[in-house]
Design an enzyme around this catalytic site. Structure first.
Site, short mmCIF file in Angstrom:
data_model
loop_
_atom_site.label_atom_id
_atom_site.label_comp_id
_atom_site.label_asym_id
_atom_site.label_seq_id
_atom_site.Cartn_x
_atom_site.Cartn_y
_atom_site.Cartn_z
N ARG A 187 -3.81 -10.34 4.31
CA ARG A 187 -4.09 -10.31 2.85
C ARG A 187 -2.86 -9.76 2.13
NH1 ARG A 187 -6.05 -6.51 -0.71
NH2 ARG A 187 -7.50 -7.25 -2.29
N LYS A 206 0.82 -1.21 0.00
CA LYS A 206 0.00 0.00 0.00
C LYS A 206 0.85 1.26 0.00
CE LYS A 206 -4.48 -1.75 1.13
NZ LYS A 206 -5.55 -1.98 2.08
N1 HH2 Z 1 -7.51 -3.58 0.50
C1 HH2 Z 1 -7.78 -3.54 -0.81
C2 HH2 Z 1 -8.75 -4.38 -1.36
N2 HH2 Z 1 -9.44 -5.22 -0.59
N3 HH2 Z 1 -9.86 -6.18 1.53
C3 HH2 Z 1 -9.60 -6.24 2.83
N4 HH2 Z 1 -10.27 -7.09 3.61
N5 HH2 Z 1 -8.66 -5.43 3.43
C4 HH2 Z 1 -7.94 -4.53 2.70
O1 HH2 Z 1 -7.11 -3.81 3.30
C5 HH2 Z 1 -8.19 -4.44 1.29
C6 HH2 Z 1 -9.17 -5.30 0.73
C7 HH2 Z 1 -6.98 -2.60 -1.66
O2 HH2 Z 1 -7.54 -2.34 -2.80
P1 HH2 Z 1 -7.11 -2.64 -4.30
O3 HH2 Z 1 -7.12 -1.35 -4.94
O4 HH2 Z 1 -8.05 -3.61 -4.89
O5 HH2 Z 1 -5.65 -3.20 -4.28
P2 HH2 Z 1 -5.16 -4.66 -4.01
O6 HH2 Z 1 -6.34 -5.57 -4.11
O7 HH2 Z 1 -4.14 -4.92 -5.07
O8 HH2 Z 1 -4.57 -4.65 -2.65
#
Ligand code: HH2
Length: 264
Positions: A242, A207
């Site tokens: 995750r 992130k």
């Molecule tokens: N962060 C993202 C997506 N889904 N789910 C949970 N439970 N916790 C998180 O911190 C979280 C999440 C970040 O978003 P995205 O833009 O989709 O990036 P990536 O999926 O590559 O981490």
């Protein structure tokens, strides 16, 4: 201390598997999932909508077309989680084989908690504010730790009231969504007491705040910083992490666990 399990991220958005939903995209997604499972992922988290602050909202039909073929393709490899804010997408993904709903909106869709209750699947309740395309201005908190956990506890109670099995709920402080670097650091620092109260999931992998701390603009370069958070989360008693870099994270955790478990 309980074992921390890894959830491998499988994004089927145009900036990752660009033709997700078509044959080549599904094959690439399956190959990536196979590798993550071989490296130690206990879950595969399939997401068809980017939740990064500023990301465009995807029509439901497009999200379904991205997610469903991939859920079907990977469901035999490991338990599958679907990363969605929409009950319609979650329901179709459950029919296709998903057994956990990862809802980054914490149940904003009123049909989500009743669906999860009816289907008897697991639920991740993440703290967030606004929609991905509007959340950027909403990262203002007087007491970020107190406010985020109070909001999560209220959503937990609402999910249980809707019939969701409390033992199948994971709470997630929603690192970065929408939070500043200072907010993220405070939330991570304060994980341990909450991880003792309830099963907690953390998603900090690659992130932006890690890039701010290390000076790395490219998300895929932020592996060491992501692992630093993984080790911190392990020590705090987090149940599920995750991550994008499953192998590197699993190897770092194996060493951490060996040291932690050595005789005094
Ligand atoms: N962060 C993202 C997506 N889904 N789910 C949970 N439970 N916790 C998180 O911190 C979280 C999440 C970040 O978003 P995205 O833009 O989709 O990036 P990536 O999926 O590559 O981490």
């Amino acid at each position: 201390m309980r074992v921390m399990r890894l959830m491998g991220i499988l994004n089927v958005t145009p900036d990752s598997f660009s033709d997700g939903g078509r044959h080549a995209g599904v094959d690439a997604a399956r190959a990536h999932a196979e590798r993550m499972v071989a490296e130690g992922a206990a879950w595969i988290d399939v997401g068809g909508e980017s939740t990064r602050p500023g990301a465009r909202t995807v029509p439901v039909a497009e999200e379904l077309a991205r997610v469903l073929p991939v859920v079907r393709a990977v469901r035999g490899l490991a338990p599958v989680s679907v990363d969605t804010r929409r009950a319609a997408v979650a329901e179709a993904a459950i029919d296709a084989g998903a057994t956990l709903v990862n809802d980054v909106s914490g149940g904003a869709d009123p049909a989500m908690f009743p669906l999860v209750a009816r289907a008897g699947v697991g639920l991740v309740i993440m703290h967030s504010r606004g929609e991905p395309d509007t959340m950027q201005g909403l990262a203002a908190y007087d007491d970020v730790v107190g406010e985020v956990w109070a909001a999560l506890d209220a959503r937990f109670d609402a999910a249980v009231a809707a019939g969701v099995d409390p033992s199948r709920i994971l709470l997630d402080p929603g690192i970065g969504l929408p939070k500043t670097t200072a907010h993220n650091l405070r939330l991570l620092h304060a994980l341990a007491p909450h991880a003792r109260r309830r099963p907690v999931l953390v998603g900090a992998s690659r992130k932006r705040f890690i890039g701010e701390l290390t000076g790395q603009a490219v998300a895929a370069d932020r592996v060491e910083g992501s692992i630093a958070v993984a080790l911190w989360a392990r020590q705090a008693g987090v149940a599920v992490l995750r991550v994008h870099d499953v192998g590197a994270t699993a190897r770092a955790l194996a060493v951490w666990d060996a040291v932690a478990g050595a005789p005094a």
